[in-house]
Design a protein around this motif. Structure first.
Motif, PDB file in Angstrom:
ATOM      1  N   THR A 258      39.811  42.484  48.227  1.00 11.53           N
ATOM      2  CA  THR A 258      40.388  42.356  46.914  1.00 11.53           C
ATOM      3  C   THR A 258      40.291  40.738  46.616  1.00 11.53           C
ATOM      4  O   THR A 258      39.985  40.323  45.376  1.00 11.53           O
ATOM      5  CB  THR A 258      41.762  42.924  46.660  1.00 11.53           C
ATOM      6  OG1 THR A 258      41.855  44.251  47.124  1.00 11.53           O
ATOM      7  CG2 THR A 258      42.373  42.612  45.392  1.00 11.53           C
ATOM      8  N   ALA A 259      40.520  40.004  47.659  1.00 15.44           N
ATOM      9  CA  ALA A 259      40.441  38.384  47.359  1.00 15.44           C
ATOM     10  C   ALA A 259      40.440  37.726  48.717  1.00 15.44           C
ATOM     11  O   ALA A 259      40.790  38.240  49.632  1.00 15.44           O
ATOM     12  CB  ALA A 259      41.462  37.995  46.484  1.00 15.44           C
ATOM     13  N   LEU A 260      39.770  36.540  48.587  1.00 13.47           N
ATOM     14  CA  LEU A 260      39.876  35.527  49.554  1.00 13.47           C
ATOM     15  C   LEU A 260      41.120  34.559  49.261  1.00 13.47           C
ATOM     16  O   LEU A 260      41.248  34.113  48.193  1.00 13.47           O
ATOM     17  CB  LEU A 260      38.744  34.702  50.067  1.00 13.47           C
ATOM     18  CG  LEU A 260      39.057  33.481  50.845  1.00 13.47           C
ATOM     19  CD1 LEU A 260      39.247  33.595  52.426  1.00 13.47           C
ATOM     20  CD2 LEU A 260      37.892  32.587  50.979  1.00 13.47           C
ATOM     21  N   VAL A 261      42.233  34.654  50.278  1.00 14.10           N
ATOM     22  CA  VAL A 261      43.435  33.646  49.897  1.00 14.10           C
ATOM     23  C   VAL A 261      43.280  32.420  50.656  1.00 14.10           C
ATOM     24  O   VAL A 261      43.283  32.551  51.875  1.00 14.10           O
ATOM     25  CB  VAL A 261      44.562  34.505  50.116  1.00 14.10           C
ATOM     26  CG1 VAL A 261      45.922  33.405  49.567  1.00 14.10           C
ATOM     27  CG2 VAL A 261      44.613  35.734  49.151  1.00 14.10           C
ATOM     28  N   TYR A 262      43.062  31.415  49.942  1.00 13.02           N
ATOM     29  CA  TYR A 262      42.726  29.766  50.867  1.00 13.02           C
ATOM     30  C   TYR A 262      43.605  28.993  49.927  1.00 13.02           C
ATOM     31  O   TYR A 262      42.657  27.927  49.225  1.00 13.02           O
ATOM     32  CB  TYR A 262      41.212  29.658  50.421  1.00 13.02           C
ATOM     33  CG  TYR A 262      40.363  28.973  51.292  1.00 13.02           C
ATOM     34  CD1 TYR A 262      40.152  29.269  52.570  1.00 13.02           C
ATOM     35  CD2 TYR A 262      40.124  27.718  51.017  1.00 13.02           C
ATOM     36  CE1 TYR A 262      39.559  28.609  53.695  1.00 13.02           C
ATOM     37  CE2 TYR A 262      39.338  27.003  51.876  1.00 13.02           C
ATOM     38  CZ  TYR A 262      39.272  27.319  53.113  1.00 13.02           C
ATOM     39  OH  TYR A 262      38.417  26.494  54.195  1.00 13.02           O
ATOM     40  N   PRO A 263      44.705  28.884  50.409  1.00 15.59           N
ATOM     41  CA  PRO A 263      45.651  27.856  49.726  1.00 15.59           C
ATOM     42  C   PRO A 263      45.635  26.535  50.553  1.00 15.59           C
ATOM     43  O   PRO A 263      46.804  26.036  50.821  1.00 15.59           O
ATOM     44  CB  PRO A 263      46.794  28.737  49.718  1.00 15.59           C
ATOM     45  CG  PRO A 263      46.808  29.458  50.854  1.00 15.59           C
ATOM     46  CD  PRO A 263      45.778  29.908  51.113  1.00 15.59           C
ATOM     47  N   SER A 264      44.666  26.159  51.044  1.00  9.43           N
ATOM     48  CA  SER A 264      44.500  24.847  51.841  1.00  9.43           C
ATOM     49  C   SER A 264      44.745  23.657  51.110  1.00  9.43           C
ATOM     50  O   SER A 264      44.355  23.760  49.836  1.00  9.43           O
ATOM     51  CB  SER A 264      43.086  24.766  52.578  1.00  9.43           C
ATOM     52  OG  SER A 264      43.118  23.682  53.320  1.00  9.43           O
ATOM     53  N   SER A 265      45.703  22.644  51.516  1.00  7.90           N
ATOM     54  CA  SER A 265      46.000  21.503  50.870  1.00  7.90           C
ATOM     55  C   SER A 265      45.051  20.443  50.901  1.00  7.90           C
ATOM     56  O   SER A 265      44.952  19.537  50.112  1.00  7.90           O
ATOM     57  CB  SER A 265      47.393  21.039  51.088  1.00  7.90           C
ATOM     58  OG  SER A 265      47.537  20.759  52.388  1.00  7.90           O
ATOM     59  N   TYR A 266      44.128  20.739  51.881  1.00  6.20           N
ATOM     60  CA  TYR A 266      43.148  19.673  52.106  1.00  6.20           C
ATOM     61  C   TYR A 266      41.802  20.172  52.656  1.00  6.20           C
ATOM     62  O   TYR A 266      41.933  21.005  53.628  1.00  6.20           O
ATOM     63  CB  TYR A 266      43.471  18.462  52.813  1.00  6.20           C
ATOM     64  CG  TYR A 266      42.430  17.192  53.080  1.00  6.20           C
ATOM     65  CD1 TYR A 266      42.317  16.391  52.063  1.00  6.20           C
ATOM     66  CD2 TYR A 266      41.676  17.561  54.460  1.00  6.20           C
ATOM     67  CE1 TYR A 266      41.320  15.435  52.363  1.00  6.20           C
ATOM     68  CE2 TYR A 266      40.760  16.394  54.357  1.00  6.20           C
ATOM     69  CZ  TYR A 266      40.553  15.400  53.425  1.00  6.20           C
ATOM     70  OH  TYR A 266      39.614  14.370  53.463  1.00  6.20           O
ATOM     71  N   GLU A 267      40.680  19.814  52.328  1.00  9.71           N
ATOM     72  CA  GLU A 267      39.348  20.374  52.510  1.00  9.71           C
ATOM     73  C   GLU A 267      38.214  19.340  52.319  1.00  9.71           C
ATOM     74  O   GLU A 267      38.267  18.828  51.205  1.00  9.71           O
ATOM     75  CB  GLU A 267      38.945  21.613  51.878  1.00  9.71           C
ATOM     76  CG  GLU A 267      39.588  22.803  52.307  1.00  9.71           C
ATOM     77  CD  GLU A 267      39.539  23.316  53.805  1.00  9.71           C
ATOM     78  OE1 GLU A 267      38.557  23.145  54.161  1.00  9.71           O
ATOM     79  OE2 GLU A 267      40.599  23.806  54.272  1.00  9.71           O
ATOM     80  N   GLY A 268      37.455  19.083  53.142  1.00  4.40           N
ATOM     81  CA  GLY A 268      36.294  18.182  53.069  1.00  4.40           C
ATOM     82  C   GLY A 268      35.447  18.737  52.000  1.00  4.40           C
ATOM     83  O   GLY A 268      34.570  18.159  51.282  1.00  4.40           O
ATOM     84  N   PHE A 269      35.230  20.255  52.293  1.00  4.73           N
ATOM     85  CA  PHE A 269      34.365  20.873  51.343  1.00  4.73           C
ATOM     86  C   PHE A 269      34.734  22.123  50.914  1.00  4.73           C
ATOM     87  O   PHE A 269      35.187  22.483  49.563  1.00  4.73           O
ATOM     88  CB  PHE A 269      32.911  20.964  52.152  1.00  4.73           C
ATOM     89  CG  PHE A 269      31.668  21.599  51.484  1.00  4.73           C
ATOM     90  CD1 PHE A 269      31.200  21.196  50.317  1.00  4.73           C
ATOM     91  CD2 PHE A 269      31.418  23.128  51.398  1.00  4.73           C
ATOM     92  CE1 PHE A 269      30.223  21.580  49.679  1.00  4.73           C
ATOM     93  CE2 PHE A 269      30.413  23.646  50.742  1.00  4.73           C
ATOM     94  CZ  PHE A 269      29.717  22.837  49.723  1.00  4.73           C
ATOM     95  N   GLY A 270      35.126  23.000  51.992  1.00  3.70           N
ATOM     96  CA  GLY A 270      35.636  24.344  51.461  1.00  3.70           C
ATOM     97  C   GLY A 270      34.611  25.296  51.566  1.00  3.70           C
ATOM     98  O   GLY A 270      34.435  26.265  50.554  1.00  3.70           O
ATOM     99  N   LEU A 271      33.588  25.612  52.702  1.00  2.65           N
ATOM    100  CA  LEU A 271      32.460  26.632  52.793  1.00  2.65           C
ATOM    101  C   LEU A 271      33.074  28.001  52.545  1.00  2.65           C
ATOM    102  O   LEU A 271      32.241  28.808  51.794  1.00  2.65           O
ATOM    103  CB  LEU A 271      32.018  26.211  54.206  1.00  2.65           C
ATOM    104  CG  LEU A 271      30.486  27.251  54.341  1.00  2.65           C
ATOM    105  CD1 LEU A 271      29.530  26.929  53.139  1.00  2.65           C
ATOM    106  CD2 LEU A 271      30.026  26.674  55.695  1.00  2.65           C
ATOM    107  N   PRO A 272      34.109  28.512  53.050  1.00  4.92           N
ATOM    108  CA  PRO A 272      34.377  29.709  52.855  1.00  4.92           C
ATOM    109  C   PRO A 272      34.574  30.248  51.080  1.00  4.92           C
ATOM    110  O   PRO A 272      34.422  31.392  51.059  1.00  4.92           O
ATOM    111  CB  PRO A 272      35.972  29.948  53.447  1.00  4.92           C
ATOM    112  CG  PRO A 272      35.835  28.796  54.627  1.00  4.92           C
ATOM    113  CD  PRO A 272      35.240  27.767  54.164  1.00  4.92           C
ATOM    114  N   VAL A 273      34.780  29.306  50.831  1.00  2.00           N
ATOM    115  CA  VAL A 273      35.363  29.521  49.100  1.00  2.00           C
ATOM    116  C   VAL A 273      33.810  30.070  48.565  1.00  2.00           C
ATOM    117  O   VAL A 273      33.747  31.199  47.745  1.00  2.00           O
ATOM    118  CB  VAL A 273      35.699  28.280  48.447  1.00  2.00           C
ATOM    119  CG1 VAL A 273      35.423  28.515  46.862  1.00  2.00           C
ATOM    120  CG2 VAL A 273      37.141  28.024  48.801  1.00  2.00           C
TER     121      VAL A 273
END
Length: 356
Positions: A258-273
């Motif tokens: 239904t969704a990817l939940v990705y609430p990271s407060s810091y990412e250099g890029f964020g490839l899974p997004v």
């Protein structure tokens, strides 16, 4: 001009995002270039991404002997002519003829870690940056962090080159067999990656526990302490944890989540997004660091890191019209990023440095 690639990242991890980036770069750039490698001994060290590369023995000029030590040390290479040295993970070459390039992936250690390991990592990273003729940041946000943390580095030598996303991730038009999925299609959300505090895994678990969604955790196996904590939050039947998932399986899981939940407060890029977006999977993420730069326009960005905010975004997943629009826009956004574009940008940088 000859390019020497330092494959140290393959010696210090078996799987990982930086290994993915390095393999994607080498697989596209080496056939057209005069290249040599500082490489691992594949008979003694396994890395998932290195196993995909066919590097001729004649092109290996040095083998990494003791990764635990050599990962922190500069590289010594004897060459009489100028050459480009590009390390996969914060090493530089001491040869006076070396034109060093450092790729900076993030500043996680500097912002979220402490102790001796953090000090060693930061010392190594800063030394590599200061010895480099060019520094590549994988997002504008990472460049901003670099300039804030290292104001002595000249902005003119900093270049932003975005990562790509694999074509393995794509929309599937056929329905899977039930046994291929950890939960029935459309009944679960995904959390992927490490569970460090800044990744906000427990925020996710607590919010999902109050919904009808199941939670698929992709990453390292839960520790006994984490298992105990999870069982206090939700029934064991509501969550599963999978590790070492293949790209093909991950694409399948994204497609039917239904969704990817990705609430990271810091990412250099964020490839899974981008992987999720390419797989026609909506993404709930936190509006911070590089995420807004990478994810594009979406109503699923969290403004605050609270359970209520995440619960509000999870409730939007029931709005079919909205989610169909999010899926469509996500695919369009992810198509802006490609490994081919990344490799071409690196090739252009090499050419510029060769002429300088």
């Amino acid at each position: 001009m000859e390019i020497v690639y330092d494959n140290i990242i393959f010696a210090i991890q078996q799987f990982g995002g930086i290994s993915v980036v390095w393999e994607e770069l080498l697989s596209r750039i080496t056939p057209a270039k005069c290249t040599k490698f500082v490489d691992i001994d594949v008979s003694k060290t396994y890395n998932h991404n290195r196993s995909k590369l066919n590097i001729p023995e004649k092109d290996i000029i040095r083998t990494i002997k003791i990764p635990r030590i050599s990962r922190y040390l500069p590289v010594r290479i004897s060459k009489e002519e100028p050459f480009i040295f590009h390390s996969s993970y914060y090493r530089y070459c001491t040869n006076k003829n070396a034109i060093n390039i450092t790729t900076v992936h993030d500043f996680t250690y500097e912002l979220f870690r402490s102790g001796l390991r953090q000090k060693m990592h930061t010392w190594q990273k800063y030394a590599a940056i200061r010895h480099s003729a060019a520094v590549v940041c994988i997002s504008e946000n990472t460049k901003k962090d670099l300039m804030r943390l290292m104001p002595d580095v000249q902005e003119s030598k900093i270049h932003v080159i975005y990562n790509g996303v694999s074509d393995v991730y794509h929309q599937l038009l056929t329905q899977p067999e039930p046994e291929e999925l950890p939960f029935p299609a459309g009944s679960y959300v995904v959390f992927i990656g490490r569970r460090d505090e800044y990744k906000n895994f427990w925020l996710t678990a607590n919010a999902v526990a109050h919904t009808h969604w199941n939670l698929l955790i992709i990453g390292s196996q839960l520790t006994p302490r984490e298992q105990k904590k999870m069982q206090a939050i939700m029934p064991a039947s509501q969550y599963k944890c999978l590790s070492r998932v293949s790209d093909e399986s991950l694409n399948l899981y994204y497609n039917h989540a239904t969704a990817l939940v990705y609430p990271s407060s810091y990412e250099g890029f964020g490839l899974p997004v981008l992987e999720a977006q390419r797989s026609c999977c909506p993404v709930i993420a936190y509006n911070a660091s590089s995420i807004p730069e990478i994810i594009g326009e979406t109503p699923l960005l969290m403004k605050e890191l609270t359970e209520k905010e995440l619960a509000d975004k999870l409730s939007l997943l029931n709005n079919t019209e909205l989610i169909n629009s999010v899926k469509s826009e996500g695919i369009k956004n992810s198509n802006k990023f490609s490994w081919e574009r990344m490799a071409n940008d690196y090739s252009a940088l090499y050419e510029d440095l060769s002429r300088a």
